[in-house]
Each structure stands twice: as structure tokens, then as C-alpha cells.
Design an enzyme around this catalytic site. Structure first.
Site, mmCIF file in Angstrom:
data_model
loop_
_atom_site.group_PDB
_atom_site.id
_atom_site.type_symbol
_atom_site.label_atom_id
_atom_site.label_comp_id
_atom_site.label_asym_id
_atom_site.label_seq_id
_atom_site.Cartn_x
_atom_site.Cartn_y
_atom_site.Cartn_z
ATOM 1 N NE ARG A 170 21.108 1.552 -9.130
ATOM 2 C CZ ARG A 170 21.608 2.681 -9.590
ATOM 3 N NH1 ARG A 170 21.435 3.031 -10.835
ATOM 4 N NH2 ARG A 170 22.299 3.485 -8.808
ATOM 5 N NE ARG A 174 23.579 4.900 -21.563
ATOM 6 C CZ ARG A 174 24.683 5.611 -21.389
ATOM 7 N NH1 ARG A 174 25.555 5.725 -22.372
ATOM 8 N NH2 ARG A 174 24.917 6.213 -20.249
ATOM 9 N NE ARG A 247 41.465 -3.014 -2.967
ATOM 10 C CZ ARG A 247 42.503 -3.843 -3.079
ATOM 11 N NH1 ARG A 247 43.112 -4.320 -2.003
ATOM 12 N NH2 ARG A 247 42.960 -4.174 -4.275
ATOM 13 N NE ARG A 278 40.737 4.002 -14.036
ATOM 14 C CZ ARG A 278 39.990 5.054 -13.756
ATOM 15 N NH1 ARG A 278 38.808 5.219 -14.331
ATOM 16 N NH2 ARG A 278 40.407 5.978 -12.896
ATOM 17 C CD GLU A 298 43.461 4.377 -11.840
ATOM 18 O OE1 GLU A 298 43.474 5.379 -12.579
ATOM 19 O OE2 GLU A 298 42.415 3.861 -11.408
ATOM 20 C CE1 TYR A 346 35.307 7.878 -5.436
ATOM 21 C CE2 TYR A 346 33.038 8.297 -6.080
ATOM 22 C CZ TYR A 346 34.386 8.337 -6.359
ATOM 23 O OH TYR A 346 34.828 8.866 -7.541
ATOM 24 C CG ASP A 348 31.584 10.975 -8.560
ATOM 25 O OD1 ASP A 348 32.765 10.590 -8.654
ATOM 26 O OD2 ASP A 348 30.622 10.367 -9.064
HETATM 27 P P1 FAD Z 1 40.813 15.347 -0.747
HETATM 28 O O1 FAD Z 1 40.911 15.811 -2.143
HETATM 29 O O2 FAD Z 1 41.413 14.047 -0.398
HETATM 30 O O3 FAD Z 1 41.433 16.476 0.188
HETATM 31 C C1 FAD Z 1 41.749 16.266 1.531
HETATM 32 C C2 FAD Z 1 43.081 16.930 1.802
HETATM 33 O O4 FAD Z 1 43.334 16.902 3.213
HETATM 34 C C3 FAD Z 1 44.261 16.219 1.153
HETATM 35 O O5 FAD Z 1 44.956 17.116 0.324
HETATM 36 C C4 FAD Z 1 45.123 15.764 2.329
HETATM 37 O O6 FAD Z 1 46.513 15.852 2.073
HETATM 38 C C5 FAD Z 1 44.713 16.753 3.406
HETATM 39 N N1 FAD Z 1 44.950 16.234 4.764
HETATM 40 C C6 FAD Z 1 44.493 15.076 5.273
HETATM 41 N N2 FAD Z 1 44.911 14.951 6.555
HETATM 42 C C7 FAD Z 1 45.649 16.045 6.845
HETATM 43 C C8 FAD Z 1 46.359 16.479 7.979
HETATM 44 N N3 FAD Z 1 46.421 15.740 9.091
HETATM 45 N N4 FAD Z 1 47.013 17.670 7.940
HETATM 46 C C9 FAD Z 1 46.989 18.424 6.819
HETATM 47 N N5 FAD Z 1 46.328 18.047 5.700
HETATM 48 C C10 FAD Z 1 45.666 16.889 5.706
HETATM 49 N N6 FAD Z 1 35.190 12.456 -8.781
HETATM 50 C C11 FAD Z 1 34.513 12.822 -9.888
HETATM 51 O O7 FAD Z 1 33.582 13.630 -9.808
HETATM 52 N N7 FAD Z 1 34.866 12.338 -11.114
HETATM 53 C C12 FAD Z 1 35.886 11.449 -11.284
HETATM 54 O O8 FAD Z 1 36.168 11.030 -12.418
HETATM 55 C C13 FAD Z 1 36.595 11.024 -10.124
HETATM 56 N N8 FAD Z 1 37.623 10.143 -10.223
HETATM 57 C C14 FAD Z 1 38.260 9.737 -9.107
HETATM 58 C C15 FAD Z 1 39.312 8.799 -9.256
HETATM 59 C C16 FAD Z 1 39.985 8.343 -8.132
HETATM 60 C C17 FAD Z 1 41.093 7.349 -8.299
HETATM 61 C C18 FAD Z 1 39.596 8.811 -6.844
HETATM 62 C C19 FAD Z 1 40.292 8.289 -5.608
HETATM 63 C C20 FAD Z 1 38.591 9.750 -6.702
HETATM 64 C C21 FAD Z 1 37.910 10.222 -7.822
HETATM 65 N N9 FAD Z 1 36.897 11.182 -7.722
HETATM 66 C C22 FAD Z 1 36.218 11.567 -8.852
HETATM 67 C C23 FAD Z 1 36.512 11.755 -6.423
HETATM 68 C C24 FAD Z 1 37.253 13.079 -6.058
HETATM 69 O O9 FAD Z 1 38.636 12.826 -6.012
HETATM 70 C C25 FAD Z 1 36.741 13.577 -4.691
HETATM 71 O O10 FAD Z 1 35.379 13.871 -4.748
HETATM 72 C C26 FAD Z 1 37.424 14.860 -4.151
HETATM 73 O O11 FAD Z 1 38.775 14.920 -4.466
HETATM 74 C C27 FAD Z 1 37.253 14.893 -2.629
HETATM 75 O O12 FAD Z 1 37.724 16.127 -2.101
HETATM 76 P P2 FAD Z 1 38.056 16.243 -0.540
HETATM 77 O O13 FAD Z 1 38.386 17.657 -0.297
HETATM 78 O O14 FAD Z 1 36.958 15.625 0.250
HETATM 79 O O15 FAD Z 1 39.296 15.269 -0.275
#
Ligand code: FAD
Length: 365
Positions: A170, A174, A247, A278, A298, A346, A348
Site C-alpha cells: 500500500r 491522504r 540491507r 535522507r 544516510e 522488521y 518498530d
Molecule cells: P537491537 O537494537 O539491534 O539490539 C540487539 C543487540 O544485540 C545489539 O545491540 C547487538 O549489538 C547485540 N548483539 C547481537 N549479537 C550479539 C552477540 N553475539 N553478542 C553480544 N551482543 C550481540 N522504530 C521505530 O519505532 N521508529 C523509527 O523511527 C525507527 N527508525 C528506524 C530506523 C532505522 C535505520 C532502523 C534500522 C530501525 C528503525 N526502527 C524504528 C526500529 C528499531 O530500531 C527497532 O525496533 C529496535 O531497535 C529493535 O530492538 P532489538 O532489541 O530487537 O534489536
């Protein structure tokens, strides 16, 4: 002996750790990075919270999740209203009456709808075979050519005609003069940055940074009864069914001796030539009044092992590989997998918190 070893100090790991501690459990949280917070970490440069891993705007429709994050810090009233820059022509996003007025000089929703319909019909696409056809069949040629094509091709590193149609299901269109990007009821940026949330969540919990689980696996496993693993699921299983693809992105920061560079936090460059997608000007997330400013360009990038995996490529091939890993994961009784890397999805921020809280509910039932 810890009750839980939590691998990854991102939002998923920190939410689980906070809830487990509240229930009297002893946790050790480790991360291979040098800081807490995973991808929501902010680096303070000249008093500005720089979103080190890309712009993060918190938004949700879920009151429980909104109240949950607000217990850690106050959120400001930031509203995401990004701007599209097409060779210097400025358009409002998401596609709304302001965008249509600038594109075609139309004033009313009827006129705008008629324009889109006319272009869709002229393109004559019945069954879209690729992303280009899919986008044109949804919003017509003008919006596609100026605001979607270049950005998407940069994002994915290939022509829109080679990309599958399913990537765009989609497109938000708006027919009101409303530049608020999100439809959600709640949005904002934590006052003082995202680190405040993570630091508060992990207060009183043992933390070890610069520790890679795979380099100290047996020693770390011997320290806890159970493991919460938020790293890459294919890496966990030694890539035995193949590597999952992502990616990646590269971020280039510039500190500028000026108070205001672009007048908005997020500007998308929607032409094909500009190499970045961006520019983020971080101070605008918190209405900063500093004399200087920090911007981040970026650049989308191919992912290869060793680079940061940002966006999972959820095509059939990768989803099939993921399902094989998931089958193994479901048989583990000492290890729980969660978060964006272990679920190969993915999320948020509000979704990752929701997913961690669901895990907490199941674990402590
Ligand atoms: P992560 O934050 O990736 O945490 C996982 C951690 O595990 C990392 O710190 C990593 O170092 C650690 N790790 C991995 N493997 C190992 C290992 N073997 N040993 C020790 N440590 C390890 N969400 C929104 O709601 N709004 C937004 O505007 C938004 N913008 C975004 C923009 C970008 C460019 C990206 C990529 C994401 C965005 N998000 C956004 C999504 C958001 O970043 C995620 O929802 C959130 O950070 C995920 O949390 P997590 O704990 O799953 O993963």
C-alpha cells in the site's frame, strides 16, 4: 548463578531484563557493542542527541505501550513531517493535499483523486509485474517518478523494474492537508534522548559491554539457567541452513557551525543521482536551540557479514531459510529467541516492546 543471561542490550533485551528484575530474577545482560541501547542508542555531540543508527521516532496506537515507555521518561510532542527534495523541488510527505497542490496546482480532494485515477488508467496496468508497475497502479506516474522511483532504487540498490511488486503493498495517500507522517494516536521523542529509557530499564542490572556471546559461549552459558538471545538467529546456528540476507546503511555525520541547516529533522532525497536517501538534522527532534547542528547523511548499502544488518530481506528464499532456524529454536528449552535479529523481522520500537512483554507474560505465567 544468574536466572537469565540476556544477549543484546537493545530494546528487546532491556525490556525483558527490566521485567525479570521486577519479578525478583537475577539477570546479566551483555552486548558486543561498546554501549547500551542497540539501535536506539544516541551519541551526544555538542549537546545534541544524535541517533547513531538512523532516525528513531516513537509512535504507537497502543495506550498500554505508550504508558509503558512514559514511565521511564517524558516524551516531547515531536510530530514527524518529513520533506521530500526532488532536485530542489520541495514536497510534503506523506502524500497529501499539500503534495498534490504543489505537484498539480489542485485544491480539492476530488481534483486530486481524479488526477491520480486518470494517470492510473492511462498506465493501463492490470496485473503489476514489478515494483514500478505496482506503484504506478496505486498512485499514478507523477508521484511515482518524482517521489518514489529514485528513493526506492537507492534503498534497494536496483531498478524498480527488477524489484518484486510485493515490496509495496500500500502507499499512504491522504486527501487532507495533513503532513503528520504517522496515523498513530501517540508519538514523540524521549526528552533527553533514548539512552534515558534504556539506562532506567537497566538500573541495578549487571551489564557487560564489548562482550560477544559467540567468543565466550560456554563460559557465559555456564553463568545462567536460561538465555534470552536477541542476536542473529542464523549466526546462532552456525549458518547451517545458509545466511539470511539484509540491507545495510552507512551513516556520515557532519558537525556544522550553524544553528539550522535544513529546517526539518528528516529530508528525503527522492532523485536517483544524490547518493544518499535522507539527511537527518537531529536537533529538530528535540527542538534544540544549540549554536551548532549535526546532520547525518544516510547511504543505503549492500550487506555482507561484518556490516550492520539493518533491514531483513523477507523474500521467499530468506523466509524459507528462517523457518528452518525457527523450527530448531522452538525445540530449545533453555533459550528464548526474540527481537528483530532473532525473529528476522522488521519491528518498530513499539512492536519490539510488545513482543518482549508477550514473552515476559509467557515466561512468568
Ligand atoms: P537491537 O537494537 O539491534 O539490539 C540487539 C543487540 O544485540 C545489539 O545491540 C547487538 O549489538 C547485540 N548483539 C547481537 N549479537 C550479539 C552477540 N553475539 N553478542 C553480544 N551482543 C550481540 N522504530 C521505530 O519505532 N521508529 C523509527 O523511527 C525507527 N527508525 C528506524 C530506523 C532505522 C535505520 C532502523 C534500522 C530501525 C528503525 N526502527 C524504528 C526500529 C528499531 O530500531 C527497532 O525496533 C529496535 O531497535 C529493535 O530492538 P532489538 O532489541 O530487537 O534489536
Amino acid at each position: 548463578m544468574y536466572d537469565y543471561l540476556i544477549v543484546g542490550a537493545g530494546l528487546y533485551g532491556a525490556t525483558f531484563a527490566y521485567e525479570a528484575k521486577k519479578r525478583g530474577k537475577k539477570c546479566l545482560i551483555i552486548d558486543r557493542r561498546e554501549h547500551l541501547g542497540g539501535n536506539i542508542y544516541c551519541e551526544n555531540i555538542e549537546g545534541i542527541n544524535v541517533h547513531k543508527y538512523g532516525a528513531h521516532i516513537f509512535h504507537t496506537d497502543n495506550k498500554e505501550i505508550w504508558d509503558y515507555v512514559n514511565q521511564f521518561t517524558k516524551f516531547n510532542r515531536y510530530t514527524n513531517s518529513p520533506i521530500a527534495n526532488y532536485y530542489g523541488e520541495i514536497y510534503n510527505l506523506p502524500f497529501n493535499m499539500n503534495t498534490f497542490n504543489k505537484l498539480w496546482g489542485v485544491f480539492t480532494p476530488e481534483e486530486a483523486k481524479a488526477r491520480i485515477e486518470e494517470q492510473r488508467r492511462a498506465a493501463g496496468i492490470e496485473k503489476p509485474q514489478n515494483l514500478e508497475e505496482q506503484a504506478i497502479s496505486l498512485v499514478g506516474t507523477d508521484i511515482y517518478e518524482k517521489l518514489i522511483k529514485g528513493y526506492t532504487e537507492k534503498q534497494w540498490g536496483r531498478s524498480a523494474r527488477e524489484l518484486p511488486a510485493f515490496i509495496i503493498k500500500r502507499l499512504p495517500v491522504r486527501f487532507t492537508y495533513d503532513n503528520n507522517y504517522f496515523n498513530d494516536k501517540y508519538q514523540g521523542i524521549p526528552e533527553g534522548g533514548y539512552n534515558k529509557i534504556i539506562n532506567k530499564m537497566l538500573e541495578g542490572i549487571d551489564v557487560e559491554l564489548n562482550v560477544d556471546y559467540f567468543k565466550n559461549r560456554s563460559e557465559l552459558e555456564s553463568k545462567a539457567r536460561k538465555i534470552i538471545f536477541t542476536g542473529m538467529i542464523d549466526e546462532f546456528y552456525g549458518y547451517k541452513f545458509g545466511k539470511l540476507e539484509y540491507r545495510s546503511l552507512e551513516f556520515k555525520n557532519e558537525l556544522m557551525e550553524k544553528e539550522n541547516y535544513q529546517g526539518v529533522a528528516v529530508m528525503n532525497y527522492t532523485d536517483r543521482e544524490t547518493p544518499y536517501t535522507r539527511i537527518i538534522e537531529h536537533k529538530h527532534f528535540e527542538f534544540g536551540k544549540q549554536d551548532k547542528t549535526v546532520i547525518t547523511k544516510e547511504y543505503p548499502a549492500e550487506w555482507s557479514p561484518g556490516k550492520e544488518p539493518y533491514y531483513p530481506v523477507n523474500n521467499d528464499k530468506n523466509n524459507l531459510i528462517y523457518r528452518k532456524y525457527k523450527e530448531l529454536a522452538e525445540k530449545e528449552d533453555k533459550i528464548i529467541f526474540g527481537g528483530r535479529l532473532a525473529d528476522y523481522k522488521y519491528y518498530d520500537m513499539h512492536q519490539v516492546i510488545g513482543s518482549a512483554l508477550a514473552c515476559v507474560k509467557k515466561e512468568f505465567k
